[in-house]
Design a protein around this motif. Structure first.
Motif, PDB file in Angstrom:
ATOM      1  N   PRO A  89      -9.613  32.027  11.084  1.00 60.01           N
ATOM      2  CA  PRO A  89     -10.791  31.478  10.384  1.00 60.01           C
ATOM      3  C   PRO A  89     -11.109  32.261   9.113  1.00 60.01           C
ATOM      4  O   PRO A  89     -11.078  33.504   9.102  1.00 60.01           O
ATOM      5  N   ASN A  90     -11.273  31.515   8.011  1.00 57.93           N
ATOM      6  CA  ASN A  90     -11.640  32.067   6.691  1.00 57.93           C
ATOM      7  C   ASN A  90     -10.539  32.948   6.091  1.00 57.93           C
ATOM      8  O   ASN A  90     -10.789  33.688   5.135  1.00 57.93           O
ATOM      9  N   GLU A  91      -9.352  32.875   6.622  1.00 59.43           N
ATOM     10  CA  GLU A  91      -8.247  33.676   6.067  1.00 59.43           C
ATOM     11  C   GLU A  91      -7.660  32.979   4.847  1.00 59.43           C
ATOM     12  O   GLU A  91      -7.559  31.751   4.795  1.00 59.43           O
ATOM     13  N   VAL A  92      -7.244  33.771   3.857  1.00 59.00           N
ATOM     14  CA  VAL A  92      -6.576  33.279   2.653  1.00 59.00           C
ATOM     15  C   VAL A  92      -5.149  33.835   2.664  1.00 59.00           C
ATOM     16  O   VAL A  92      -4.955  35.053   2.781  1.00 59.00           O
ATOM     17  N   THR A  93      -4.170  32.958   2.553  1.00 55.23           N
ATOM     18  CA  THR A  93      -2.762  33.374   2.563  1.00 55.23           C
ATOM     19  C   THR A  93      -2.035  32.763   1.372  1.00 55.23           C
ATOM     20  O   THR A  93      -2.468  31.737   0.826  1.00 55.23           O
TER      21      THR A  93
END
Length: 690
Positions: free
Chosen positions: A445-449
């Motif tokens: 959740p809410n991770e940016v990759t």
């Protein structure tokens, strides 16, 4: 999760190429969705039939086809199977596998470099075509001289690069000593050279499910591993191959050479002339043109050979493209596999789907199983999985040089939901960019990759490209998309030190004195050739090739042929003279003693006697010596016969008087002489007894 159920598949055989299929797992699952947003929202549950298949490929390059039907299901092993009212029919078609290779343009090279040698007497680096012939210096379009294109001058002599005659002393005094001008030029065909990068395997799997009169279709492959039909009834996921390809070659240490297509530089199309495509090791090439006996040799390497005038002609230009192609052509004519030519070594060249104009691929003959998972909508399936929304934040593609480099697209995505979920992303560009594989990943959740896609282009020109990135959730539905544009720089071409060469036009001498000089040289050369017979020895296969010798008249052959014709009458005359002088008389005597009977001897004596009486005086004997020799010879025969046969021979002569004519004084004289000899012997014999 509910207990697993059994799924019965019934296979039909209505299609010719039916491959075997293995059901790895089958289940009734309840599939529930929890959408990110409101935690208090209820689960959205649907039921699916999940089928995991092993789909093989045909080794002969044909399409493999599987036809199956889901006939019945049951809750557990103890329950009775229940037949489906409308069983779905599944058709799977897997295309032939292929290996596609990335190409990078390197340069253009000459197919067959040539060395020219021009006979002259005033060789110099600055000579014009009338002095050095085709070895005149070369110039760029702006008038600047191309380095190392001047001729190399060598003296005359039999032990130099080109054995030549220095001529007679008069020509050396009048015109100077003869020498030769040597140069390297590149006439004829040219080839493009491409570096070969990494390979990627590809194939297409088309899945079609017919249920209740509706047909759902999807197409998946290594570049698009997941797909959902438009009606959401069918979902397919290509998990991968069970074993890797073993016999697929890697060409990273090779160059691909193809005939030049149009103008120099990067071609717009590789063409379809596969019989002239060759794969050659990189060590056979020189990219800077400074190595002899390698493909791409340049002017500098040719001129800087050690002991230039004393090494063999055409040294430094061996192992060129034409040598390898001619070698393979000889093998092909003998029904052998080629070593360098692409066609004949590999199957299905550039026959993959959507083959571009600048692509290179070969067919794979290995049969490899692919793991395929299918999900079919059903009312008795339960499956729980995480599903969350997402968003594409940015796409960055730096500018790069076309073909010689590859670009990299950096795409940032964000999980905007509140649960950890799986995602997949595709990045497709419109025209001129090699397709890229879909990437799968997981975000919290809410991770940016950040995801990276490599861009390989098919053109060497500067251009702008438009691409689109699509983010899919764990249900393979699109949750976000973003468009971008990027630009490329044109490829900087560098063909090394090799340049196209067009031989200069032949210089025609004009003027009265020049014409007279040409006639004189032709006459003089013809006389020298007539006397020495050089043309006859070179062009005529044997001494008795009369037709060839008549067309190329040579004095030496005429003399020898005349002697050959005269020798027969000369030998015949010599034998006749020896016969006339009695050299062969011992041979005649031996023959008569061993092979003649009395009758033949009498006839012979008779013939000689008649010849002596009735023959007129011969014109070729003036002193009568030959007559006396013949008479003595006849008497010799008579005496010899008498000694050999004794009285029986005399009796034989008496018994055949018809062979002796009256008046034949020669025979009577011999008979009388014989009688006298007999009487003398008898008298001596009786006296001795007394």
């Amino acid at each position: 999760m509910k207990p697993l159920i059994f799924i019965t598949l019934i296979f039909t055989h209505q299609i010719v190429n039916i491959a075997c299929v293995q059901i790895l797992s089958k289940s009734k699952l309840e599939k529930c969705e929890k959408v990110s947003g409101n935690i208090n929202d209820p689960l959205n549950c649907t039921k699916k039939i999940v089928i995991d298949l092993a789909v093989p490929s045909e080794s002969n390059g044909e399409e493999a086809t599987i036809v199956a039907e889901v006939a019945e299901v049951k809750e557990n092993a103890s329950s009775n199977p229940r037949a489906l009212r409308m069983p779905p029919q599944i058709t799977i078609k897997k295309s032939a596998a292929y290996a596609q290779y990335e190409l990078t343009y390197v340069r253009d090279v000459a197919y067959r470099p040539e060395e020219y040698a021009f006979m002259t007497r005033k060789c110099s680096y600055w000579g014009d075509p009338s002095v050095v012939g085709p070895c005149e210096r070369l110039f760029y379009d702006n008038g600047e001289m191309i380095p190392h294109t001047q001729p190399m001058c060598c003296p005359c002599g039999p032990d130099h690069r080109v054995p030549t005659s220095c001529g007679n002393i008069f020509n050396q005094i009048k015109k100077g000593k003869a020498n030769t001008a040597h140069c390297l030029r590149f006439p004829g065909d040219w080839y493009h050279v491409f570096g070969i990068g990494r390979r990627s395997t590809g194939f297409n799997i088309r899945i079609s499910v017919n249920s209740g009169g509706k047909t759902s279709d999807v197409v998946i492959g290594p570049n698009n591993r997941t797909a959902t039909s438009l009606d959401n009834f069918l979902r397919a996921n290509l998990i991968g191959d069970y074993t890797g390809y073993i016999n697929v070659p890697s060409f990273e240490e090779f160059f691909l050479v193809i005939p030049r297509q149009g103008a120099p530089g990067q071609p717009k199309d590789l063409g379809r002339d596969f019989i002239k495509w060759m794969l050659l090791e990189r060590v056979r090439f020189t990219l800077d043109g400074r190595d002899c006996d390698k493909i791409g040799v340049g002017y500098q390497a040719y001129l800087e050979q050690p002991s230039f005038c004393y090494v063999p002609f055409k040294s430094c230009i061996h192992n060129q493209l034409w040598n390898f192609w001619e070698s393979d052509k000889y093998r092909i004519d003998r029904n052998q596999d080629p070593l360098y030519v692409v066609q004949g070594r590999f199957p299905r060249i550039n026959e993959h789907p959507n083959a571009g104009r600048l692509s290179f691929s070969i067919g794979i003959t290995e049969a490899v199983n692919s793991n395929l998972m299918l999900e079919l909508a059903a009312d008795d399936i339960e499956f729980v999985y995480q599903r969350s929304s997402g968003k594409i934040i940015s796409i960055i593609v730096p500018t790069f040089e076309a073909l010689t480099q590859f670009g990299t697209a950096v795409i940032k995505a964000n999980n905007t939901g509140q649960v950890e979920a799986s995602y997949s992303m595709t990045f497709d560009c419109i025209g001129g960019v090699t397709p890229m594989e879909e990437q799968c990943f997981i975000m919290k959740p809410n991770e940016v990759t950040s995801r990276f896609f490599r861009l390989f282009l098919a053109s060497d020109q500067a251009a702008n490209y438009a691409c689109i990135a699509i983010l899919k959730d764990s249900d393979y539905h699109e949750v976000d998309r973003a468009e971008c544009q990027f630009a490329t720089r044109a490829t900087i071409l560098n063909t090394g030190t090799q340049l196209p060469f067009n031989p200069p036009k032949e210089v025609v001498k004009k003027g009265f004195f020049a014409t007279i000089e040409g006639w004189w040289h032709s006459f003089w050369d013809g006389m020298v050739d007539f006397i020495t017979g050089k043309t006859c020895r070179v062009k005529c296969s044997s001494f008795f090739d009369i037709d060839c010798h008549l067309r190329h008249m040579c004095m030496s052959w005429m003399v020898l042929f005349g002697l050959f014709l005269v020798i027969f009458p000369t030998v015949a005359t010599l034998v006749w003279l020896l016969h006339e002088y009695g050299v062969f008389d011992p041979i005649y005597d031996w023959w008569q003693d061993h092979f003649w009977d009395d009758e033949q001897r009498i006839q012979h004596i008779k013939k000689i006697s008649l010849h002596g009486l009735h023959m007129k005086k011969p014109t070729h004997h003036t002193d009568g010596q030959h007559k006396r020799r013949k008479h003595t010879h006849s008497e010799h025969h008579v005496k010899k016969n008498e000694r050999k046969h004794g009285r029986s021979k005399v009796a034989s002569k008496v018994q055949h008087p018809l062979y002796v004519k009256k008046g034949d004084h020669v025979v009577n004289e011999r008979r009388q002489k014989k009688e006298r000899d007999d009487n003398t012997r008898k008298h001596l014999h009786s006296k001795g007894k007394g």
